[in-house]
Scaffold this active site. Sequence first.
Site, mmCIF file in Angstrom:
data_model
loop_
_atom_site.group_PDB
_atom_site.id
_atom_site.type_symbol
_atom_site.label_atom_id
_atom_site.label_comp_id
_atom_site.label_asym_id
_atom_site.label_seq_id
_atom_site.Cartn_x
_atom_site.Cartn_y
_atom_site.Cartn_z
ATOM 1 N N HIS A 203 0.865 -1.443 -0.091
ATOM 2 C CA HIS A 203 0.041 0.033 0.111
ATOM 3 C C HIS A 203 0.787 1.343 0.041
ATOM 4 O O HIS A 203 0.361 2.504 -0.070
ATOM 5 C CB HIS A 203 -0.864 -0.020 1.120
ATOM 6 C CG HIS A 203 -0.375 0.349 2.409
ATOM 7 N ND1 HIS A 203 0.209 -0.575 3.204
ATOM 8 C CD2 HIS A 203 -0.103 1.613 3.051
ATOM 9 C CE1 HIS A 203 0.893 0.078 4.326
ATOM 10 N NE2 HIS A 203 0.449 1.136 4.376
HETATM 11 C C1 UD1 Z 1 -2.572 5.589 4.998
HETATM 12 C C2 UD1 Z 1 -1.362 6.256 5.584
HETATM 13 C C3 UD1 Z 1 -0.087 5.490 5.776
HETATM 14 C C4 UD1 Z 1 -0.481 3.944 6.320
HETATM 15 C C5 UD1 Z 1 -1.886 3.702 5.764
HETATM 16 C C6 UD1 Z 1 -2.642 2.491 6.633
HETATM 17 C C7 UD1 Z 1 -0.851 8.855 5.314
HETATM 18 C C8 UD1 Z 1 -0.093 9.984 4.451
HETATM 19 N N1 UD1 Z 1 -0.733 7.643 4.786
HETATM 20 O O1 UD1 Z 1 -2.040 5.681 3.390
HETATM 21 O O2 UD1 Z 1 0.985 5.825 6.744
HETATM 22 O O3 UD1 Z 1 0.305 3.325 6.494
HETATM 23 O O4 UD1 Z 1 -2.763 4.696 5.723
HETATM 24 O O5 UD1 Z 1 -3.135 1.646 5.731
HETATM 25 O O6 UD1 Z 1 -1.577 9.147 6.166
HETATM 26 N N2 UD1 Z 1 -9.202 4.711 0.094
HETATM 27 C C9 UD1 Z 1 -10.555 3.899 0.061
HETATM 28 N N3 UD1 Z 1 -11.340 3.712 1.043
HETATM 29 C C10 UD1 Z 1 -10.903 3.851 2.480
HETATM 30 C C11 UD1 Z 1 -9.355 4.548 2.593
HETATM 31 C C12 UD1 Z 1 -8.799 4.834 1.489
HETATM 32 O O7 UD1 Z 1 -10.843 3.600 -1.042
HETATM 33 O O8 UD1 Z 1 -11.511 3.534 3.284
HETATM 34 C C13 UD1 Z 1 -8.434 4.669 -1.189
HETATM 35 C C14 UD1 Z 1 -8.729 6.332 -1.569
HETATM 36 O O9 UD1 Z 1 -8.742 6.244 -3.104
HETATM 37 C C15 UD1 Z 1 -7.792 7.100 -1.229
HETATM 38 C C16 UD1 Z 1 -6.475 5.923 -0.965
HETATM 39 O O10 UD1 Z 1 -7.206 4.785 -0.671
HETATM 40 O O11 UD1 Z 1 -7.184 8.129 -1.739
HETATM 41 C C17 UD1 Z 1 -5.336 6.413 -0.075
HETATM 42 O O12 UD1 Z 1 -5.858 6.376 1.141
HETATM 43 P P1 UD1 Z 1 -4.985 7.314 2.354
HETATM 44 O O13 UD1 Z 1 -5.771 7.258 3.674
HETATM 45 O O14 UD1 Z 1 -4.767 8.731 1.733
HETATM 46 O O15 UD1 Z 1 -3.714 6.863 2.212
HETATM 47 P P2 UD1 Z 1 -3.246 5.360 2.740
HETATM 48 O O16 UD1 Z 1 -2.504 4.897 1.433
HETATM 49 O O17 UD1 Z 1 -4.542 4.417 2.836
HETATM 50 N N1 UDP Z 2 -4.184 -5.596 8.353
HETATM 51 C C1 UDP Z 2 -5.450 -5.980 8.482
HETATM 52 N N2 UDP Z 2 -6.055 -6.348 7.466
HETATM 53 C C2 UDP Z 2 -5.404 -6.333 6.079
HETATM 54 C C3 UDP Z 2 -3.985 -5.942 6.206
HETATM 55 C C4 UDP Z 2 -3.269 -5.568 7.409
HETATM 56 O O1 UDP Z 2 -5.896 -6.131 9.628
HETATM 57 O O2 UDP Z 2 -5.948 -6.511 5.186
HETATM 58 C C5 UDP Z 2 -3.368 -4.937 9.657
HETATM 59 C C6 UDP Z 2 -2.139 -5.730 9.991
HETATM 60 O O3 UDP Z 2 -2.063 -6.814 10.637
HETATM 61 C C7 UDP Z 2 -1.277 -4.515 10.711
HETATM 62 C C8 UDP Z 2 -1.973 -3.354 10.329
HETATM 63 O O4 UDP Z 2 -3.110 -3.716 9.607
HETATM 64 O O5 UDP Z 2 -1.700 -4.850 12.226
HETATM 65 C C9 UDP Z 2 -1.022 -2.730 9.223
HETATM 66 O O6 UDP Z 2 -1.594 -1.734 8.604
HETATM 67 P P1 UDP Z 2 -1.073 -1.077 7.458
HETATM 68 O O7 UDP Z 2 -0.409 -2.214 6.663
HETATM 69 O O8 UDP Z 2 -2.526 -0.557 6.794
HETATM 70 O O9 UDP Z 2 -0.492 0.240 7.890
HETATM 71 P P2 UDP Z 2 0.968 0.369 8.341
HETATM 72 O O10 UDP Z 2 1.324 -0.597 9.541
HETATM 73 O O11 UDP Z 2 1.943 0.425 7.180
HETATM 74 O O12 UDP Z 2 1.146 1.874 8.807
#
Ligand code: UD1
Ligand code: UDP
Length: 356
Positions: A203
């Site tokens: 991601h």
């Molecule tokens: C965010 C965090 C990242 C974290 C991750 C956990 C920032 C800068 N990044 O990244 O540090 O590791 O969350 O998963 O805050 N979207 C959906 N549905 C949702 C959420 C997101 O469709 O419920 C899609 C949207 O198109 C959105 C994209 O995912 O633009 C990215 O979501 P966003 O929350 O901006 O960043 P993450 O990649 O999730």
């Molecule tokens: N995780 C989850 N479901 C998924 C993928 C990840 O519950 O489909 C959990 C995973 O076990 C971990 C957390 O989400 O505890 C990590 O979140 P993510 O990878 O979104 O963000 P990051 O840790 O990189 O900020």
Amino acid sequence: MKIVSIVGARPQFIKESLISKTLEKFGIDEILVHSGQHYDLNMSDIFFKVLEIKNPQYNLGIGSGTHAEQTGKIMIEFEKVLMNEKPALVLVYGDTNTTIGGALTAVKLKIPVAHVEAGLRQEPKDMPEEINRVLTDRISQLKFCPSQKAVENLAMEGIKSGVYFTGDVMLDVFLKFKQNVDMKKVLEKYDLNPKKYVFSTIHRDFNTDVKTRLESILQGLSKIAPRMPVILPIHPRTKKRISEFGLEDLLKKLKVIDPVGYDESVALTSNAFSVVTDSGGLQKESYFAGVAGVVMMKDTGWIELVESGWNVLADADEEKIYHGVFNHPIPSDIDKIYGDGNASEKIVQIIKDMKI
Ligand code: UD1
Ligand code: UDP
């Protein structure tokens, strides 16, 4: 004492789940705010259900957007909450836009901030999470570090006061779940055999938003698939980019599923042959479970797991991903790098002792 916690993204719900229960146990009044950064059922609600997190008193509903849009909207809406609640402390978690938006709003109102998962540092310095971490640590009064390395990182930047090595709340939560999840049921649901599949997540923006990198990662996973099934719960960001870049064919050999709840993630991690990920949380959870990790980054905030041999850095390199899975001997014992599984109690005790 009244404190406000702000969460918004998947890994923050996991950390908050235990901190919240511990605050209650210590008799501290917590107001929970959801920024709305993650909002899909399986990116948000499912975590509240599985982790038994109380309903947030406020949902700021900020949703997706550019970094400035997200951070700015959080600040505007969160300021209203803080002016209304007037807490003694604001608790922020990790390194997302919700973290920096929450912390910045609080300090501008002269409310002290406590940062859970402080002190992590990695290259590239311009990645959004690194910017959020550095700035949040600078303005937080309390910095709760998950590892000694994090304490050292802060010291190197001259940050020494308000720094505590508490261990990692993610370990606390993982240990609790590992005992209770019905592993067999989860493996049967996805038709997998223990230690005979690879669990992968992708991601990070530097992997999803650059076509050549995403392509190379998917090729690496596809190369593994004929030898061992690869299960990929797909993050919405990754799904969107695969479609935009026309890379759907590279998913054909993989077992692609929707994002799973935390209970299933713990089961899929614990029983995997190997975990291939760019997730901060999962690269530690594979180690918690005693499973080899392949990290699709050039560098990591959890570098001690690479130095100790648990994880290897494969960047977005197809060959390194493949060889990381099949040619990666792991150490025979697990050090207590991230504490004893009681980080949440240590954190809450420090907050309580602050007498704010
Ligand atoms: C965010 C965090 C990242 C974290 C991750 C956990 C920032 C800068 N990044 O990244 O540090 O590791 O969350 O998963 O805050 N979207 C959906 N549905 C949702 C959420 C997101 O469709 O419920 C899609 C949207 O198109 C959105 C994209 O995912 O633009 C990215 O979501 P966003 O929350 O901006 O960043 P993450 O990649 O999730
Ligand atoms: N995780 C989850 N479901 C998924 C993928 C990840 O519950 O489909 C959990 C995973 O076990 C971990 C957390 O989400 O505890 C990590 O979140 P993510 O990878 O979104 O963000 P990051 O840790 O990189 O900020």
